[in-house]
Design a protein around this motif. Sequence first.
Motif, PDB file in Angstrom:
ATOM      1  N   GLU A   1      20.107  47.166  34.290  1.00 14.03           N
ATOM      2  CA  GLU A   1      19.407  46.545  35.414  1.00 14.03           C
ATOM      3  C   GLU A   1      19.752  45.061  35.534  1.00 14.03           C
ATOM      4  O   GLU A   1      19.949  44.546  36.639  1.00 14.03           O
TER       5      GLU A   1
ATOM      6  N   SER B   1      14.624  38.741  34.111  1.00 13.29           N
ATOM      7  CA  SER B   1      15.196  39.702  33.165  1.00 13.29           C
ATOM      8  C   SER B   1      14.178  40.309  32.208  1.00 13.29           C
ATOM      9  O   SER B   1      14.492  41.278  31.511  1.00 13.29           O
ATOM     10  N   LYS B   2      12.966  39.784  32.198  1.00 17.64           N
ATOM     11  CA  LYS B   2      11.936  40.310  31.301  1.00 17.64           C
ATOM     12  C   LYS B   2      11.645  41.772  31.632  1.00 17.64           C
ATOM     13  O   LYS B   2      11.483  42.141  32.793  1.00 17.64           O
ATOM     14  N   ASP B   3      11.612  42.595  30.592  1.00 17.85           N
ATOM     15  CA  ASP B   3      11.313  44.036  30.694  1.00 17.85           C
ATOM     16  C   ASP B   3      12.333  44.810  31.523  1.00 17.85           C
ATOM     17  O   ASP B   3      12.018  45.841  32.104  1.00 17.85           O
ATOM     18  N   LYS B   4      13.553  44.308  31.609  1.00 14.75           N
ATOM     19  CA  LYS B   4      14.633  45.022  32.307  1.00 14.75           C
ATOM     20  C   LYS B   4      15.647  45.516  31.270  1.00 14.75           C
ATOM     21  O   LYS B   4      15.845  44.896  30.225  1.00 14.75           O
ATOM     22  N   THR B   5      16.299  46.620  31.567  1.00 18.53           N
ATOM     23  CA  THR B   5      17.366  47.118  30.700  1.00 18.53           C
ATOM     24  C   THR B   5      18.630  46.294  30.936  1.00 18.53           C
ATOM     25  O   THR B   5      18.737  45.563  31.939  1.00 18.53           O
TER      26      THR B   5
END
Length: 81
Positions: free
Chosen positions: A31, A24-28
């Motif tokens: 997403e 989930s890192k750097d995901k909206t």
Amino acid sequence: MTIFDNLTPEDAIVLTNAIVIAISKDKTADEINVLGNFITGVGCLLLTVAAQKQFIQTDVKPSNNNNDKKNDSNNDDIFVG
């Protein structure tokens, strides 16, 4: 599944958390929702396959005794195969 055979429940939780954080890192939020729904869908299908395999492996044999059947005319069981 040799990787998961020796995991304690606590180790499984830590591993799951690490995977979730990495994915989930750097995901909206959108997403992450798509990924979560996809993973949930895969999990549901895996559980369906496992349940069917367990059902097929059990030795459930129909009884020949008519007294065991409550209503022969209302047999709603569906058998595929």
